[in-house]
Each structure stands twice: as C-alpha cells, then as structure tokens.
Design an enzyme around this catalytic site. Structure first.
Site, PDB file in Angstrom:
ATOM      1  N   CYS A 164      13.960 -16.207  46.703  1.00 17.54           N
ATOM      2  CA  CYS A 164      13.503 -15.317  45.580  1.00 17.54           C
ATOM      3  C   CYS A 164      12.422 -15.189  45.284  1.00 17.54           C
ATOM      4  O   CYS A 164      12.854 -14.057  43.952  1.00 17.54           O
ATOM      5  CB  CYS A 164      15.256 -15.384  45.249  1.00 17.54           C
ATOM      6  SG  CYS A 164      15.724 -17.351  44.454  1.00 17.54           S
ATOM      7  N   GLN A 211      23.049 -18.989  38.848  1.00 16.63           N
ATOM      8  CA  GLN A 211      23.685 -19.324  39.774  1.00 16.63           C
ATOM      9  C   GLN A 211      25.000 -19.981  39.414  1.00 16.63           C
ATOM     10  O   GLN A 211      25.621 -19.871  40.997  1.00 16.63           O
ATOM     11  CB  GLN A 211      22.745 -20.559  40.522  1.00 16.63           C
ATOM     12  CG  GLN A 211      21.860 -19.638  40.709  1.00 16.63           C
ATOM     13  CD  GLN A 211      21.475 -18.820  42.157  1.00 16.63           C
ATOM     14  OE1 GLN A 211      22.555 -19.318  43.435  1.00 16.63           O
ATOM     15  NE2 GLN A 211      20.538 -17.919  42.703  1.00 16.63           N
ATOM     16  N   THR A 224      20.243   2.807  26.206  1.00 17.55           N
ATOM     17  CA  THR A 224      21.625   3.392  26.612  1.00 17.55           C
ATOM     18  C   THR A 224      22.036   2.571  27.702  1.00 17.55           C
ATOM     19  O   THR A 224      21.274   2.393  28.283  1.00 17.55           O
ATOM     20  CB  THR A 224      21.092   4.905  27.457  1.00 17.55           C
ATOM     21  OG1 THR A 224      20.514   5.679  26.624  1.00 17.55           O
ATOM     22  CG2 THR A 224      22.249   5.258  27.953  1.00 17.55           C
ATOM     23  N   SER A 269      23.986 -13.109  35.865  1.00 19.82           N
ATOM     24  CA  SER A 269      23.269 -12.528  36.378  1.00 19.82           C
ATOM     25  C   SER A 269      24.439 -10.973  37.372  1.00 19.82           C
ATOM     26  O   SER A 269      24.811 -12.247  38.291  1.00 19.82           O
ATOM     27  CB  SER A 269      22.122 -12.111  37.394  1.00 19.82           C
ATOM     28  OG  SER A 269      21.474 -11.129  37.809  1.00 19.82           O
ATOM     29  N   ALA A 270      24.824 -10.143  37.067  1.00 20.46           N
ATOM     30  CA  ALA A 270      26.162  -9.835  38.000  1.00 20.46           C
ATOM     31  C   ALA A 270      25.598  -9.767  39.696  1.00 20.46           C
ATOM     32  O   ALA A 270      26.379 -10.138  40.617  1.00 20.46           O
ATOM     33  CB  ALA A 270      26.347  -7.941  37.629  1.00 20.46           C
ATOM     34  N   HIS A 271      24.857  -9.594  39.968  1.00 18.35           N
ATOM     35  CA  HIS A 271      24.750  -9.758  41.304  1.00 18.35           C
ATOM     36  C   HIS A 271      24.278 -10.384  42.332  1.00 18.35           C
ATOM     37  O   HIS A 271      24.380 -10.719  43.275  1.00 18.35           O
ATOM     38  CB  HIS A 271      22.805  -9.250  42.290  1.00 18.35           C
ATOM     39  CG  HIS A 271      22.060  -9.538  42.043  1.00 18.35           C
ATOM     40  ND1 HIS A 271      21.512 -10.460  42.997  1.00 18.35           N
ATOM     41  CD2 HIS A 271      20.658  -9.718  41.487  1.00 18.35           C
ATOM     42  CE1 HIS A 271      19.712 -11.072  42.532  1.00 18.35           C
ATOM     43  NE2 HIS A 271      19.957 -10.470  41.751  1.00 18.35           N
ATOM     44  N   ALA A 304      19.556 -11.466  34.758  1.00 20.41           N
ATOM     45  CA  ALA A 304      18.548 -12.489  34.277  1.00 20.41           C
ATOM     46  C   ALA A 304      17.610 -13.231  33.789  1.00 20.41           C
ATOM     47  O   ALA A 304      17.209 -13.093  33.221  1.00 20.41           O
ATOM     48  CB  ALA A 304      19.156 -13.604  35.098  1.00 20.41           C
ATOM     49  N   THR A 305      16.353 -12.068  34.806  1.00 19.61           N
ATOM     50  CA  THR A 305      14.920 -11.879  34.502  1.00 19.61           C
ATOM     51  C   THR A 305      14.493 -12.100  33.112  1.00 19.61           C
ATOM     52  O   THR A 305      13.874 -12.528  32.186  1.00 19.61           O
ATOM     53  CB  THR A 305      14.727 -11.712  34.751  1.00 19.61           C
ATOM     54  OG1 THR A 305      14.567 -12.126  36.691  1.00 19.61           O
ATOM     55  CG2 THR A 305      12.840 -11.813  35.421  1.00 19.61           C
TER      56      THR A 305
HETATM   57  C1  LIG Z   1      18.151 -19.346  38.685  1.00 19.73           C
HETATM   58  C2  LIG Z   1      18.177 -18.290  38.764  1.00 19.73           C
HETATM   59  N1  LIG Z   1      17.817 -17.451  37.618  1.00 19.73           N
HETATM   60  C3  LIG Z   1      16.856 -16.293  37.808  1.00 19.73           C
HETATM   61  C4  LIG Z   1      17.369 -14.914  38.334  1.00 19.73           C
HETATM   62  C5  LIG Z   1      16.642 -13.686  38.133  1.00 19.73           C
HETATM   63  O1  LIG Z   1      18.045 -13.517  38.460  1.00 19.73           O
HETATM   64  P1  LIG Z   1      17.576 -11.919  38.158  1.00 19.73           P
HETATM   65  O2  LIG Z   1      17.324 -11.258  39.546  1.00 19.73           O
HETATM   66  O3  LIG Z   1      19.235 -11.063  37.504  1.00 19.73           O
HETATM   67  O4  LIG Z   1      16.690 -11.119  37.570  1.00 19.73           O
HETATM   68  C6  LIG Z   1      17.664 -15.888  39.245  1.00 19.73           C
HETATM   69  C7  LIG Z   1      17.838 -15.277  40.583  1.00 19.73           C
HETATM   70  O5  LIG Z   1      17.078 -15.392  42.079  1.00 19.73           O
HETATM   71  C8  LIG Z   1      17.801 -17.274  39.365  1.00 19.73           C
HETATM   72  O6  LIG Z   1      18.400 -17.524  40.587  1.00 19.73           O
END
Ligand SMILES: Cc1ncc(COP(=O)(O)O)c(C=O)c1O
Length: 374
Positions: free
Chosen positions: A330, A186, A244, A206-208, A78-79
């Site tokens: 996070c 989220q 890739t 984001s998958a994780h 996501a970042t």
């Molecule tokens: C709301 C939100 N945006 C973005 C992110 C970043 O995601 P990623 O770990 O996939 O880069 C997070 C992860 O903590 C999140 O909670």
C-alpha cells in the site's frame, strides 16, 4: 468490457482496499443527486438536509467508538488524519513538548510525517519490535520523557495484522501524562475499539478499508487537545479542517461503519477459520512460515514467507487466480523489502519472499482457499 465479461482473479487484498458495499452505495446516492446541498449553507432546505445527514453520520461514528460527536473530524482519509494529528499537535505544543514516540513498524503515513517533524525540530524515538512484531511495554514506559508530547502506536499493522496491546499502552500514556494517538485504519470495524476505556486521545480511520468509499476518513480528537489546523479556509470541522464537506462520502463512511459493526463477529469469525485452516495446513506441508504467528492478529490477515518458491514467481504463476500483495504494497508501486518485516528480524531475502493475504466479504471462487495453488 465490464467485470462480468472478463475473468477476474479472486481478490485477496482487502487490507489494501475493499469494494463498496451496495448498501453503502445506496445510502450515498441521494447525496450526489437530489440532496446535493452544501452542509454549511443552511439557509435553505438543500443545505439543511445535507447538514442533517452529516450530523447523523457524525453521531453514528462517535457512538461506534464511544466518543462525542464534536470529537469526530472528517478528513480525506487516514493519511490526512495522521498528518493532522501529528503535525497539528507538534505545532501547538512544540516549545514544551518536542518529543514523540512511535514504532519502527508504523505505516509510512506516520513514519514520513515523523521524519518531516524531525526536520522542523521534533525529537522522535522509534521503538523496535520483537520477532512477533510487538513493542516492549517496559521500553515504551522507559522512553517517555518529561518533554514527551505523544505516543503514536497503531492498533493493527497493515502488513501483518499484528495487534499491539493498546489497552496497556493507553494506561501507560495516561499514567505518564502523555497523549496516545493510534492509527486504527486496519482495525476499525474489524475488532472492537473504543476510546474512553482504552485511554485513547486521538484515533484515525478510513472508509475504503471497510467497504466504504475512497477519499473519506476521520480523526477522533479528545476534547481539550488543541491541534493546529493543517488546511485553512472556512473553519469547517470545528475549525480544524476547512473545505466543503464531502457529504456523500461522510454518509458512506457512517453506513459502512454501521454495517461492519453489525456483522463483525460473524464475518471475522468465519474469515479467521479460513485463515487458520490455510496456515496450519500449509505450515504442516512445509510450504510457508507465518510472520507474527504468535502475536494476536487481525482475523482476516496472513503474512507468510514462501519456503519453496520465490514470492514473485508464485504471484506471477497465480496471477489469473488470485490477487494478493507482496512487500509494502500500500505504500508504492515499487516492491521493496518491507520495513515492517525487517524490523521483526527478517533479512531482505525473507522479507521480499513474503506475501500478504487478506480475506474479505467476497469469497466467490475456489481460490479463496489458497491451498490448491501450492
Ligand atoms: C495502517 C494504515 N494507516 C494509514 C493508511 C492510509 O489510509 P488512507 O488510504 O485512508 O489515506 C493505511 C492504508 O493503507 C493503513 O493501512
């Protein structure tokens, strides 16, 4: 020593990350081993098989949010997707539309990207929130200018789980002719989200966070929006994100999405009951004050102030029993008073004394019911 031999605390930090679902692992495995081909190298069977898996995964994710497959772009998470959406849009449209609107409670990936864009000429409005963590829709509407490019408001906050009124936000953006980008990291897989009827122009995931692998995510970009690529190379991902493709990751993301959607109502109904019981019992006992209590929230989240003990002491005392988050966990290893809670009106002390609990699929110990720890 493996995790079976050592005693691990009950994991209650699912908002931070989730374990891989064994079914996701199973779906990914062939793409590390016999089906290891490069999805862009389709002159032979190896590449063809990888490309087919990517195509099916893209379709599944597109269907999950009511988008077209060519509107889904895989990223490292996501970042990266947030950086691509915000920088990519600004760099294309900056001359006519240098103004961006976001909220003070967004994830640092949005806030830090906006701060960087300000350095290179963007004007950014940071909307405040009310004590429940919600933006004011009238204020949003009034903030939109002739030169506004986009509005970036997340679906659900990563510290409190507070859900913004994204349907209404989408309507406002559409009526004013500005794009609506939403960070759904989220909320994706936890509550129903779809882009067409919600007037969402860009959305990241984001998958994780959904029992998929780390290092893979994506960005939905509505057809017609021209983003400036942030990673140049072989023109992968419809020219938007070269490199890739991470085929096992993409397959894992799709499988995790499918599993989350299948079990969504049942899983999150169950977790909501656990959360609600915990909050009402502990509030009644005078142990906690819930942050964002009166706003709609993700069902598996609880963010609360401790009223009779310091959060740090509580976490230390229960370190062997539960794994929970304090502060903006996070964002960094440093515990700082949360910018989200401060924007909601908490002072430094109350913000520092707040804990985020996020329940998830594995509730294997008696400590999933936190009440006994107070
Ligand atoms: C709301 C939100 N945006 C973005 C992110 C970043 O995601 P990623 O770990 O996939 O880069 C997070 C992860 O903590 C999140 O909670």
């Amino acid at each position: 020593m493996n995790s079976k031999q050592i005693h691990l605390p009950q994991y209650l930090d699912y908002a931070s990350t989730t374990p891989l679902d064994p079914l996701v692992f199973e779906a990914m495995t062939p793409y590390f081993l016999e089906d290891f081909g490069n999805a862009a190298s389709t002159t032979h069977t190896y590449g063809e098989r990888a490309a087919k898996a990517v195509k099916q995964s893209r379709q599944l994710i597109a269907d999950a949010i009511n988008a077209l497959p060519e509107e889904i772009h895989f990223t490292s998470g996501a970042t990266e997707a947030i950086n691509l959406a915000l920088k990519g849009a600004f760099l294309t449209y900056r001359h006519q539309n240098p103004h961006i609107i976001t909220a003070q409670t967004e994830h640092k990936a949005v806030l830090d990207t906006c701060a960087y864009l300000e350095e290179i000429g963007a004007e950014v409005t940071y909307l405040p929130v009310d004590p429940e963590g919600l933006i004011d829709l009238a204020q949003l509407e009034a903030s939109i200018r002739k030169d506004t490019l986009l509005v970036s408001i997340m679906v659900a906050n990563n510290e409190t789980g507070v859900l913004q009124e994204i349907k209404e936000i989408g309507k406002i953006c559409q009526s004013k002719g500005v794009w609506f980008f939403t960070d759904a990291t989220q909320a994706f897989g936890k509550v129903p989200i779809e882009v067409l009827n919600t007037s969402i122009d860009m959305l990241c995931f984001s998958a994780h966070k959904i029992y998929g692998p780390k290092g893979i995510g994506g960005l939905y970009v509505k057809k017609g929006i021209q983003l400036t690529p942030q990673i140049h190379g072989g023109g992968h991902e419809f020219g938007l994100r070269s490199g890739t493709l991470n085929v096992p990751g993409i397959v894992g993301l799709a499988k995790a999405t499918q599993l989350c959607l299948e079990g969504m109502e049942e899983t999150y109904g169950r977790l909501k009951n656990i959360r609600d019981d915990f909050e009402s019992e502990m509030e009644k006992a005078g142990n906690i004050k819930v942050n964002g209590k009166n706003a709609p929230r993700l069902p598996h989240f609880s963010n609360f102030q401790l009223l009779n003990e310091e959060a740090e002491a509580f976490i230390l005392r229960n370190r062997n029993k539960i794994a929970v988050a304090q502060g903006s966990a996070c964002n960094s290893a440093l515990v700082q008073p949360s910018h989200v809670l401060k924007a909601m009106g908490l002072n430094d002390k109350d913000a520092e004394n707040s804990i985020r609990v996020s329940w998830g699929l594995k509730l294997e110990s008696k400590y999933s019911n936190l009440n006994i720890l107070f």
